[in-house]
Write a protein that holds these residues in place. Structure first.
Motif, PDB file in Angstrom:
ATOM      1  N   ALA A  66      -9.473  -6.699  -1.396  1.00  0.00           N
ATOM      2  CA  ALA A  66      -8.029  -6.756  -1.171  1.00  0.00           C
ATOM      3  C   ALA A  66      -7.690  -5.979   0.095  1.00  0.00           C
ATOM      4  CB  ALA A  66      -7.297  -6.165  -2.365  1.00  0.00           C
ATOM      5  N   ILE A  67      -6.850  -6.571   0.948  1.00  0.00           N
ATOM      6  CA  ILE A  67      -6.534  -5.970   2.249  1.00  0.00           C
ATOM      7  C   ILE A  67      -5.021  -5.907   2.443  1.00  0.00           C
ATOM      8  CG2 ILE A  67      -6.948  -6.122   4.744  1.00  0.00           C
ATOM      9  CD1 ILE A  67      -9.175  -8.271   3.881  1.00  0.00           C
ATOM     10  N   ASP A  68      -4.538  -4.765   2.866  1.00  0.00           N
ATOM     11  CA  ASP A  68      -3.133  -4.633   3.262  1.00  0.00           C
ATOM     12  C   ASP A  68      -3.057  -3.456   4.227  1.00  0.00           C
ATOM     13  OD1 ASP A  68      -0.373  -5.838   1.604  1.00  0.00           O
ATOM     14  OD2 ASP A  68      -0.119  -4.346   3.186  1.00  0.00           O
ATOM     15  N   TYR A  69      -2.091  -3.503   5.149  1.00  0.00           N
ATOM     16  CA  TYR A  69      -2.025  -2.376   6.084  1.00  0.00           C
ATOM     17  C   TYR A  69      -0.902  -1.414   5.778  1.00  0.00           C
ATOM     18  CZ  TYR A  69       1.551  -4.282   9.447  1.00  0.00           C
ATOM     19  OH  TYR A  69       2.687  -4.749  10.067  1.00  0.00           O
ATOM     20  N   THR A  70      -0.315  -1.551   4.602  1.00  0.00           N
ATOM     21  CA  THR A  70       0.745  -0.651   4.169  1.00  0.00           C
ATOM     22  C   THR A  70       0.255   0.213   3.009  1.00  0.00           C
ATOM     23  OG1 THR A  70       2.406  -2.265   4.858  1.00  0.00           O
ATOM     24  CG2 THR A  70       3.119  -0.547   3.325  1.00  0.00           C
ATOM     25  N   ALA A  71       0.402   1.517   3.142  1.00  0.00           N
ATOM     26  CA  ALA A  71      -0.110   2.448   2.133  1.00  0.00           C
ATOM     27  C   ALA A  71       0.466   2.172   0.751  1.00  0.00           C
ATOM     28  CB  ALA A  71       0.188   3.883   2.563  1.00  0.00           C
ATOM     29  N   ALA A  72       1.757   1.849   0.680  1.00  0.00           N
ATOM     30  CA  ALA A  72       2.397   1.608  -0.615  1.00  0.00           C
ATOM     31  C   ALA A  72       1.772   0.405  -1.326  1.00  0.00           C
ATOM     32  CB  ALA A  72       3.899   1.386  -0.428  1.00  0.00           C
ATOM     33  N   ALA A  73       1.409  -0.626  -0.568  1.00  0.00           N
ATOM     34  CA  ALA A  73       0.782  -1.797  -1.165  1.00  0.00           C
ATOM     35  C   ALA A  73      -0.593  -1.443  -1.718  1.00  0.00           C
ATOM     36  CB  ALA A  73       0.665  -2.908  -0.124  1.00  0.00           C
ATOM     37  N   ILE A  74      -1.338  -0.670  -0.968  1.00  0.00           N
ATOM     38  CA  ILE A  74      -2.661  -0.233  -1.418  1.00  0.00           C
ATOM     39  C   ILE A  74      -2.546   0.573  -2.704  1.00  0.00           C
ATOM     40  CG2 ILE A  74      -4.649   1.222  -0.829  1.00  0.00           C
ATOM     41  CD1 ILE A  74      -4.514  -1.450   0.714  1.00  0.00           C
ATOM     42  N   GLU A  75      -1.587   1.488  -2.737  1.00  0.00           N
ATOM     43  CA  GLU A  75      -1.381   2.326  -3.923  1.00  0.00           C
ATOM     44  C   GLU A  75      -1.004   1.478  -5.135  1.00  0.00           C
ATOM     45  OE1 GLU A  75       1.566   5.092  -2.622  1.00  0.00           O
ATOM     46  OE2 GLU A  75       0.219   6.051  -1.172  1.00  0.00           O
ATOM     47  N   LYS A  76      -0.125   0.488  -4.942  1.00  0.00           N
ATOM     48  CA  LYS A  76       0.298  -0.361  -6.050  1.00  0.00           C
ATOM     49  C   LYS A  76      -0.861  -1.214  -6.570  1.00  0.00           C
ATOM     50  CE  LYS A  76       5.298  -0.862  -5.564  1.00  0.00           C
ATOM     51  NZ  LYS A  76       5.561  -0.675  -6.997  1.00  0.00           N
ATOM     52  N   THR A  77      -1.636  -1.752  -5.654  1.00  0.00           N
ATOM     53  CA  THR A  77      -2.783  -2.564  -6.063  1.00  0.00           C
ATOM     54  C   THR A  77      -3.785  -1.726  -6.854  1.00  0.00           C
ATOM     55  OG1 THR A  77      -2.539  -4.094  -4.206  1.00  0.00           O
ATOM     56  CG2 THR A  77      -4.722  -3.958  -5.228  1.00  0.00           C
ATOM     57  N   GLN A  78      -4.084  -0.536  -6.344  1.00  0.00           N
ATOM     58  CA  GLN A  78      -5.029   0.339  -7.044  1.00  0.00           C
ATOM     59  C   GLN A  78      -4.491   0.742  -8.413  1.00  0.00           C
ATOM     60  OE1 GLN A  78      -5.358   3.274  -3.912  1.00  0.00           O
ATOM     61  NE2 GLN A  78      -7.366   2.495  -3.263  1.00  0.00           N
ATOM     62  N   ALA A  79      -3.186   1.008  -8.499  1.00  0.00           N
ATOM     63  CA  ALA A  79      -2.583   1.389  -9.779  1.00  0.00           C
ATOM     64  C   ALA A  79      -2.631   0.232 -10.772  1.00  0.00           C
ATOM     65  CB  ALA A  79      -1.144   1.844  -9.563  1.00  0.00           C
ATOM     66  N   ASN A  80      -2.358  -0.978 -10.302  1.00  0.00           N
ATOM     67  CA  ASN A  80      -2.399  -2.137 -11.197  1.00  0.00           C
ATOM     68  C   ASN A  80      -3.815  -2.406 -11.689  1.00  0.00           C
ATOM     69  OD1 ASN A  80       0.304  -2.872 -11.416  1.00  0.00           O
ATOM     70  ND2 ASN A  80       0.281  -4.024  -9.508  1.00  0.00           N
ATOM     71  N   LEU A  81      -4.799  -2.235 -10.822  1.00  0.00           N
ATOM     72  CA  LEU A  81      -6.192  -2.382 -11.254  1.00  0.00           C
ATOM     73  C   LEU A  81      -6.559  -1.323 -12.288  1.00  0.00           C
ATOM     74  CD1 LEU A  81      -7.825  -3.090  -7.773  1.00  0.00           C
ATOM     75  CD2 LEU A  81      -7.944  -4.640  -9.741  1.00  0.00           C
ATOM     76  N   LEU A  82      -6.191  -0.077 -12.007  1.00  0.00           N
ATOM     77  CA  LEU A  82      -6.512   1.032 -12.897  1.00  0.00           C
ATOM     78  C   LEU A  82      -5.890   0.841 -14.277  1.00  0.00           C
ATOM     79  CD1 LEU A  82      -7.876   3.816 -13.144  1.00  0.00           C
ATOM     80  CD2 LEU A  82      -5.726   4.839 -12.344  1.00  0.00           C
TER      81      LEU A  82
END
Length: 203
Positions: A66-82
């Motif tokens: 998964a790739i995004d250049y916005t920190a908030a998107a990365i955080e949300k993706t990681q949280a949803n996976l977790l």
């Protein structure tokens, strides 16, 4: 660089101004998965946003980057996976400069192209072609956002930017991609307009 910056997208996430976000995986992705057309493989999800599609793909046995250049998107993706006890490679990077460690079997492109200023579309298209293995598949949803100022006066309006299907046929040319015959599947969006769903195969 023309178009929205990472700060623009960060602000949208922080203010919860994310009208493109359905709150779950796209029904078209689910249709492709349920039909058996899209089967487990190494797949990239550029512009992953909140990661709903990333979660679904990992759940179904895919190796997902998964790739995004916005920190908030990365955080949300990681949280949803977790929250689901799942893992994927989640990378904060600019899709215009990102280079994978090895080619992908498939790419799921949903909201990244329409979020990039049209000035950079050719560069992005070349990136997608480079990322894929020969005969790899690009599963793409072309956003249809027809606005009077754009169609009548030539104003470049977005994001999301309108991905006119004739322009897409020129951008993703037959020299580089195999196109199926139209008509293409219309996918309604609850907050925007609609998308046209197409599977392209890299030559």
């Amino acid at each position: 660089m023309a178009g929205p910056t990472t700060e623009f997208w960060q602000d949208r996430f922080q203010k919860k101004e994310t009208g493109w976000d359905r709150g779950n995986a796209s029904p078209q992705l689910l249709a492709w998965l349920d039909s058996g057309e899209l089967t487990p493989c190494r797949i990239a999800v550029p512009g992953c946003g909140s990661g709903w599609e990333v979660v679904e793909l990992v759940h179904r046995g895919f190796e997902v980057v998964a790739i995004d250049y916005t920190a908030a998107a990365i955080e949300k993706t990681q949280a949803n996976l977790l929250s689901k006890g799942l893992k994927a490679e989640v990378i904060q990077a600019d899709v215009l400069t990102y280079h994978p460690t090895k080619p992908f079997d498939a790419i799921y492109e949903q909201t990244c192209l329409c979020a990039i200023h049209p000035e950079h579309w050719l560069e992005y298209t070349q990136q997608l072609h480079h990322w894929l293995k020969p005969e790899g598949s690009l599963w793409v949803l072309y956003m249809q956002m027809i606005r009077p100022a754009a169609s009548e006066e030539g104003v470049i309006h977005g994001p999301p930017y309108h991905c006119d299907i004739n322009a897409m046929r020129a951008l993703f040319s037959e020299k580089a991609w195999i196109w199926p015959s139209p008509p293409y599947i219309k996918v309604d969006h609850p907050n925007l307009s609609h998308e046209l769903a197409v599977r392209l195969v890299r030559r």
